[in-house]
Design an enzyme around this catalytic site. Structure first.
Site, PDB file in Angstrom:
ATOM      1  N   LYS A 161      46.128  39.028  25.859  1.00  0.00           N
ATOM      2  CA  LYS A 161      46.752  39.108  24.541  1.00  0.00           C
ATOM      3  C   LYS A 161      46.246  37.961  23.691  1.00  0.00           C
ATOM      4  O   LYS A 161      46.319  36.793  24.092  1.00  0.00           O
ATOM      5  CB  LYS A 161      48.269  39.019  24.688  1.00  0.00           C
ATOM      6  CG  LYS A 161      48.996  38.977  23.371  1.00  0.00           C
ATOM      7  CD  LYS A 161      50.446  38.665  23.565  1.00  0.00           C
ATOM      8  CE  LYS A 161      51.220  39.916  23.823  1.00  0.00           C
ATOM      9  NZ  LYS A 161      52.649  39.652  23.917  1.00  0.00           N
TER      10      LYS A 161
ATOM     11  N   ALA B  51      52.187  42.824  15.313  1.00  0.00           N
ATOM     12  CA  ALA B  51      52.057  42.045  14.089  1.00  0.00           C
ATOM     13  C   ALA B  51      51.352  40.722  14.358  1.00  0.00           C
ATOM     14  O   ALA B  51      50.578  40.257  13.537  1.00  0.00           O
ATOM     15  CB  ALA B  51      53.443  41.789  13.494  1.00  0.00           C
TER      16      ALA B  51
ATOM     17  N   GLY C 259      46.708  47.619  22.723  1.00  0.00           N
ATOM     18  CA  GLY C 259      47.804  47.719  21.770  1.00  0.00           C
ATOM     19  C   GLY C 259      47.683  46.625  20.750  1.00  0.00           C
ATOM     20  O   GLY C 259      46.959  45.648  20.934  1.00  0.00           O
TER      21      GLY C 259
ATOM     22  N   ASP D 256      62.607  39.588  20.947  1.00  0.00           N
ATOM     23  CA  ASP D 256      61.944  40.818  20.515  1.00  0.00           C
ATOM     24  C   ASP D 256      62.062  41.913  21.585  1.00  0.00           C
ATOM     25  O   ASP D 256      61.083  42.539  21.958  1.00  0.00           O
ATOM     26  CB  ASP D 256      60.476  40.517  20.188  1.00  0.00           C
ATOM     27  CG  ASP D 256      59.862  41.597  19.280  1.00  0.00           C
ATOM     28  OD1 ASP D 256      60.627  42.435  18.756  1.00  0.00           O
ATOM     29  OD2 ASP D 256      58.626  41.601  19.121  1.00  0.00           O
TER      30      ASP D 256
ATOM     31  N   VAL E  23      46.291  43.249  22.190  1.00  0.00           N
ATOM     32  CA  VAL E  23      46.169  43.184  23.640  1.00  0.00           C
ATOM     33  C   VAL E  23      44.933  43.959  24.058  1.00  0.00           C
ATOM     34  O   VAL E  23      44.703  45.082  23.595  1.00  0.00           O
ATOM     35  CB  VAL E  23      47.424  43.751  24.323  1.00  0.00           C
ATOM     36  CG1 VAL E  23      47.323  43.590  25.831  1.00  0.00           C
ATOM     37  CG2 VAL E  23      48.672  43.073  23.802  1.00  0.00           C
TER      38      VAL E  23
END
Ligand SMILES: *[C@@H]1O[C@H](CO)[C@@H](O)[C@H](O)[C@H]1NC(C)=O
Ligand SMILES: *[C@@H]1O[C@H](CO)[C@@H](O)[C@H](O)[C@H]1NC(C)=O
Ligand SMILES: *[C@@H]1O[C@H](CO)[C@@H](O)[C@H](O)[C@H]1NC(C)=O
Ligand SMILES: *[C@@H]1O[C@H](CO)[C@@H](O)[C@H](O)[C@H]1NC(C)=O
Ligand SMILES: *[C@@H]1O[C@H](CO)[C@@H](O)[C@H](O)[C@H]1NC(C)=O
Ligand SMILES: *[C@@H]1O[C@H](CO)[C@@H](O)[C@H](O)[C@H]1NC(C)=O
Ligand SMILES: *[C@@H]1O[C@H](CO)[C@@H](O)[C@H](O)[C@H]1NC(C)=O
Ligand SMILES: *[C@@H]1O[C@H](CO)[C@@H](O)[C@H](O)[C@H]1NC(C)=O
Ligand SMILES: *[C@@H]1O[C@H](CO)[C@@H](O)[C@H](O)[C@H]1NC(C)=O
Ligand SMILES: *[C@@H]1O[C@H](CO)[C@@H](O)[C@H](O)[C@H]1NC(C)=O
Length: 795
Positions: A537, A516, A513, A631, A520
Site C-alpha cells: 500500500k 482516497a 484497489g 475507518d 494498493v
C-alpha cells in the site's frame, strides 16, 4: 437429700454430656463476670442445664459467642452474636460493673454484639427457655436474645413485625447465608432469597399472604407455631400440631437450604415414642423448595447450572449435571461449571461431532429459554441444539423444542416436571482425530481416487492435492481449535527500501484497489526458494504527518497480532515514500463479498460480524496502546483464502497513549460510517469505531448497503434510519424481506437492537466493543435501545 439430688444431676450431666461443658451450679451472671474463648469450656448455664451461653469453636482458632442445647451430643446452636465475625482464642465476653455487656478480642478491641448498652442492668441470666437476658434489679428484662433471633425460634419465643431469621451459609458455616424469613411491616410472613452477600431481600418464594392482617409469630409453650392475625384468629402456617415441650426439645430453624423446619428431639430415650433419636423434622415450609423457587433466573434453591431435587428425607439436594462440577467443591449450593470445553462459536463449524446429549427425564431449567420451536421431533431438537453454539441444553416436551443458554438456573428434577432435558456435553470418547469430519474427508479422497483411477498419474495427483487443499482449508474451520487456518506471520517487521518494493510489485503493475489516501498493489516477495504474495500500500498524504508519528504507528500496529487483523509484514519510509506491506488477502473485501457476489448465508454473515467485533475489541482493549481504527467499513475488511475476515487499512488509525483517552484530528473515515462527533468538534474516542461497526453490522445482517439510492421508498434509503423505524414499529421483517434464514432466526431482532445501540448519536451511550460482544454472544440481555438521535439511557 439436697446433696443426693445434685449428685444425680451431676451424674446425669456427666453421663449424658461426655463432650460438653463441665457442670456448674446455676447462678445469675453477676456484674463483673466474664467468659474467655479458650479450651476451658466455661459457660453460663440455664438452671436446668439444658441451654448454655458461651463460646463454641467453629474453626481452629475461630469462636462463636452462642447459645446452644447443652444436654445433647449434637451441637445445636440456637443463637449467636458474631456469626459473620468469628473471634480469636482469648477473646472475652464480659458483663461489666456498669452494666455494659461487651465482646472484645485479646488485644482489648471491642467487637459489636447484639446487646447495646442499657442503663440499670443488674445481672444476666441464661434462662431454661434458651433466652439469655440482661435484667434490672426488679427482674425486668432490659435486653434478651429472643428479641434478636439468628436463624432459630424456640418455644415461648415470638417474632414481631420486622423480625427476621437469616439462614446460615451452610451446615457447618454459621455466617449469614442465602435465605431470609421475615414478618414484614405489612403483616405478610415471607421467605425470601437473599442477595448474597450484600444481604437485601431478593425474591419471595413462600408467603402467608397476610398483608394487612398478620401481627406476630408465636411458638408457644405447647410447641405450636402460628401467626396471630390482627382480628385475633390464628394461622397455622406450618400445619403443625402441638408437641410436648416437656418431653421434646424443639426448635424452628430457617436452614441453610431455605426451608423453615420444626424439629423435635426426645429428651429421654423413653419419650422417643418409637422416634429415632436425634433431631427429626416434623413440619416444614415450603413443601418442595425446588419447585417453589421460580420467580426469576436469579432466585434458585441451588446455584447456576445445577439442579435441585427432593431427597428421600424430603430435603432439597443440589447436584451438577453430568460432566459438570461445583465451583466450590465444599459448597453444594455454589454454581456448577462444565468440566469440558464448551462448544465454540468462533469458526464456521461447531465441532458438532464432538458433542452429545445427556438425557434427563423430568428435568427442566425454566429461566434460560431463548428460542422455542413447536411441532418438531426430538431428533430435530437435538440437531438444532447441536448446531447452535449458544444452546447448552434443550428441553423437549410434547413436540416442542426449547433451546436454553448459560447460565441455566432454577433446575429442578421432579416427577411433576414434564418433558425431558437434553444437556449438551462433550463426548469424552471423541478426540480430534476420530471426529466425523475427518471421516467424510477420507471418503472424498477415496471416491476421488477411484473416479480418477486410470487417468494419468500426474493428473490424479494434481486433482487429489487440490481437493485435499480445499478440504484442508475448509475442514480446518469445521474442527476449530486443532490448528488455525493460517499461522500468523511472526512479528519481525521488515523495513524495505523503495527500490525493493518497486521490484516486488513489478513496478507497481497490478493495482488491487485505490482509496482516497492510498493505492494498493499486488506484489511478490522472493525469499530463498519461497514466494510470498503481499499487498503493498502506498500512502499519498503521509508527507504531512511527522516522521515520528508514522514510525510510532507502524511499530504499534506491527505489534498487533490477532487473527482478525491483517498482518503488517513490513514498511518503507524512504524520503517522501511511505509504504506498508501487508499479507495478501485472496478473497477481496467484505464489500464485494456482501454486496456484489451472491448473498452469503445468514450464518456466515454472523460469523463475520463476530470476527470483526473481536478484531475491533482487540484494537480497543487488548493492545498495549489503544488503537482507534477510524475507518471501519466493509471495504476495509478483507477475506483470506478461508474467508476469515481481517480488518485492514490502519493508515488512518490513531494511537492513544495510555494517558490519553481522546484525540482530535481532522475528519477521518468514510461517509456513511463516520460517527457524528467527527462533525461536531467533539473529542474522538474509540466509540467512533463502535458507530462504524454498528453500521457495518446492520449491513451484514440485512445484506445491503447503508446507503441504497435505488430503493423504492425514500424512507428505506438509509438503512440506519430504516432499521430504527422498523424496530420502533415492530416491522423488522421488512429489513430482510427475502431472506428466510434471517427471518427464522430469533437472534435477528437482537442484532438489530445491538446495531441501534452502536449507532447512538451520543457516543457515551454506545456500548464498548467488549460489551457489544457480550450482547452478541448472549451473555448479557440486550436492553431496549433508545432512538439513536435522542437518547437518555445507556448500557
Ligand atoms: C437472680 O437475681 C434475681 C434478682 O436479683 C433474683 O431474684 C434471683 O433469685 C437470682 N437467681 C439466682 C439463681 O441467684
Ligand atoms: C472442652 O470440651 C472439649 C470437647 O467439647 C473436650 O475435649 C475438652 O476436654 C473440654 N475441656 C475442658 C477443660 O473441659
Ligand atoms: C426496671 O426496669 C423497668 C422497665 O424499664 C422499670 O419500670 C423499673 O422501675 C426498673 N426497676 C428498677 C429497680 O430500676
Ligand atoms: C463461611 O462462608 C462465608 C461466605 O462464603 C465465607 O466468607 C466465610 O469465610 C466462611 N466461614 C468459614 C468459617 O468457613
Ligand atoms: C398454644 O396454642 C395452641 C393453639 O392456639 C393452644 O391450643 C394452646 O393452648 C397454646 N398453648 C399454650 C401453652 O399457650
Ligand atoms: C380474621 O381474618 C382472616 C383473614 O384476614 C379471616 O380469614 C378470619 O376469618 C378472620 N377471623 C375472624 C374471627 O374474624
Ligand atoms: C421414663 O421411664 C422412667 C422409668 O422407666 C419413668 O419413671 C419416667 O416417668 C419415664 N419418663 C417419661 C417422660 O415417660
Ligand atoms: C440477576 O442478578 C444480577 C446481578 O445481581 C442483575 O444484574 C440482574 O438484573 C438480575 N436479573 C434478574 C432477572 O433479576
Ligand atoms: C474443602 O474443605 C476441605 C476440608 O475442610 C479443605 O481442606 C479444602 O481446602 C476445601 N476446599 C475448598 C475448595 O475450599
Ligand atoms: C465411551 O466409550 C466407552 C467404552 O467404549 C463407552 O462405554 C461409553 O458409553 C462411551 N461414552 C460415550 C459418551 O460415547
Amino acid at each position: 437429700m439436697a446433696f443426693a439430688v445434685s449428685s444425680i444431676t451431676l451424674f446425669v450431666l456427666l453421663v449424658l454430656l461426655p463432650l460438653s461443658a463441665t457442670a456448674q451450679p446455676y447462678r445469675n451472671v453477676t456484674l463483673g463476670s466474664s467468659i474467655t474463648a479458650n479450651n476451658a469450656n466455661s459457660t453460663w448455664l440455664s438452671p436446668s442445664g439444658e441451654f448454655a451461653f458461651g463460646f463454641q469453636q467453629i474453626i481452629p482458632g475461630g469462636y462463636l459467642l452462642a447459645i446452644w442445647f447443652n444436654k445433647i451430643p449434637e451441637r445445636t446452636i440456637v443463637w449467636s452474636a458474631n456469626r459473620d465475625n468469628l473471634v480469636q482464642e482469648g477473646s472475652k465476653v464480659e458483663l461489666f460493673a456498669d452494666g455494659r455487656f461487651e465482646l472484645s478480642d485479646p488485644r482489648g478491641q471491642r467487637i459489636p454484639v447484639a446487646a447495646p448498652f442499657r442503663v440499670g442492668v443488674a445481672y444476666g441470666a441464661m434462662l431454661d427457655t434458651g433466652n439469655f437476658v440482661l435484667a434490672n434489679t426488679s427482674s425486668v428484662f432490659l435486653w434478651q436474645s429472643f428479641d434478636v433471633p439468628t436463624d432459630t425460634l424456640l418455644p415461648t419465643q415470638t417474632l414481631n413485625q420486622y423480625g427476621e431469621l437469616v439462614s446460615s451459609f451452610s451446615r457447618t458455616n454459621f455466617s449469614k447465608g442465602r435465605f431470609l424469613f421475615k414478618l414484614q411491616k405489612d403483616g405478610n410472613l415471607v421467605s425470601y432469597t437473599r442477595n448474597f452477600p450484600e444481604g437485601s431481600a431478593n425474591y419471595a418464594y413462600w408467603s402467608t399472604q397476610t398483608v394487612g392482617s398478620g401481627s406476630q409469630v408465636i411458638f408457644n409453650q405447647s410447641g405450636y407455631i402460628f401467626l396471630v392475625l390482627k382480628n385475633g384468629s390464628f394461622l397455622n402456617f406450618l400445619l403443625s400440631s402441638a408437641t410436648s415441650t416437656s418431653q421434646f426439645y424443639q426448635r424452628a430453624i430457617l436452614e441453610y437450604d431455605g426451608v423453615l423446619r420444626h424439629y423435635v428431639y426426645p429428651k429421654s430415650a423413653n419419650s422417643s415414642g418409637g422416634r429415632a433419636m436425634g433431631w427429626s423434622p416434623t413440619h416444614f415450609i415450603p413443601p418442595n423448595i425446588c419447585l417453589s423457587m421460580g420467580m426469576s433466573i436469579n432466585s434458585s434453591a441451588c446455584g447456576f447450572n445445577s439442579f435441585c431435587s427432593l431427597g428421600t428425607d424430603q430435603k432439597p439436594k443440589c447436584e451438577c449435571p453430568r460432566d459438570y462440577s461445583f465451583i466450590d467443591p465444599n459448597d453444594s449450593m455454589s454454581d456448577c461449571k462444565p468440566n469440558f470445553v464448551p462448544q465454540s462459536c468462533d469458526e464456521e463449524a461447531r465441532e458438532t461431532d464432538l458433542y452429545i446429549f445427556e438425557d434427563m427425564p423430568n428435568a427442566d431449567w425454566p429461566f434460560s429459554d431463548y428460542a422455542s420451536f413447536p411441532q418438531v421431533t426430538e431428533e430435530w431438537c437435538r440437531q438444532v441444539c447441536l448446531d447452535d453454539c449458544f444452546c447448552v441444553l434443550a428441553r423437549f416436551f410434547d413436540g416442542t423444542c426449547t433451546k436454553k443458554r448459560y447460565p441455566f438456573s432454577n433446575g429442578r428434577v421432579d416427577v411433576s416436571v414434564e418433558g425431558k432435558a437434553l444437556i449438551k456435553i462433550r463426548n469424552s470418547n471423541a478426540t480430534a482425530d476420530s471426529s466425523g469430519s475427518k471421516k467424510s474427508e477420507r471418503s472424498i479422497l477415496i471416491i476421488t481416487g477411484s473416479v480418477f483411477l486410470g487417468s494419468s498419474v500426474f493428473l490424479n495427483l494434481l486433482l487429489l492435492s487440490s481437493i485435499f487443499l480445499y478440504a484442508f482449508c475448509f475442514r480446518q474451520r469445521k474442527s476449530k481449535g486443532l490448528q488455525p487456518c493460517r499461522v500468523l506471520p511472526g512479528l519481525n517487521i521488515r523495513r524495505f527500501t523503495f527500490k525493493e518494493l518497486r521490484e516486488t510489485t513489478n513496478g507497481f503493475e497490478e493495482e488491487l484497489g485505490r482509496g482516497a489516501c492510498s493505492t494498493v498493489y499486488k506484489g511478490t516477495i522472493k525469499n530463498d526458494n519461497t514466494e510470498t504474495v503481499v499487498a503493498v500500500k502506498t500512502l499519498h498524504k503521509m508527507a504531512t504527518e511527522g516522521e515520528e508519528e508514522f514510525k510510532a504507528e507502524v511499530s504499534s500496529i506491527s505489534r498487533t497480532n490477532h487473527k482478525n487483523l491483517v498482518q503488517l509484514l513490513g514498511y518503507c519510509d524512504e524520503d517522501q515514500n511511505r509504504l506498508l506491506v501487508y499479507e495478501f488477502m485472496s478473497n477481496g473485501s467484505l464489500a464485494n463479498f456482501l454486496f456484489e457476489n451472491s448473498m452469503p448465508n445468514w450464518y456466515k454473515r454472523l460469523q463475520i460480524a463476530f470476527a470483526i467485533a473481536r478484531g475491533i475489541r482487540y484494537l480497543h482493549e487488548e493492545c498495549k496502546d489503544q488503537i482507534i481504527h477510524c475507518d471501519i467499513k466493509p471495504r476495509n475488511v478483507l477475506l483470506d483464502e478461508c474467508f476469515t475476515p481481517k480488518i485492514s487499512d490502519f493508515g488512518l488509525a490513531k494511537l492513544l497513549k495510555p494517558d490519553q483517552s481522546r484525540t482530535t484530528t481532522g475528519i477521518r473515515g468514510t461517509k456513511g460510517y463516520v460517527a457524528p462527533e467527527w462533525f461536531r468538534n467533539m473529542p474522538i474516542t474509540v466509540k467512533v469505531d463502535v458507530y462504524s461497526f454498528g453500521i457495518l453490522l446492520l449491513e451484514l445482517i440485512c445484506c445491503r448497503r447503508n446507503y441504497e439510492p435505488e430503493v423504492e421508498a425514500e424512507s428505506e434509503m438509509i438503512l440506519a434510519d430504516f432499521a430504527y423505524d422498523c424496530y420502533k414499529e415492530g416491522t423488522m421483517h421488512l429489513l430482510v424481506a427475502n431472506d428466510d434464514e434471517a427471518l427464522n432466526e430469533k437472534r435477528f431482532d437482537k442484532f438489530v437492537m445491538i446495531s441501534i445501540w452502536c449507532i447512538q448519536e451520543d457516543p457515551t451511550l454506545r456500548p464498548t466493543m467488549k460489551r457489544v460482544l457480550q450482547l452478541m454472544e448472549g451473555s448479557v440481555e440486550v436492553p431496549i435501545p433508545p432512538d439513536p438521535a435522542s437518547s437518555t439511557t445507556s448500557i
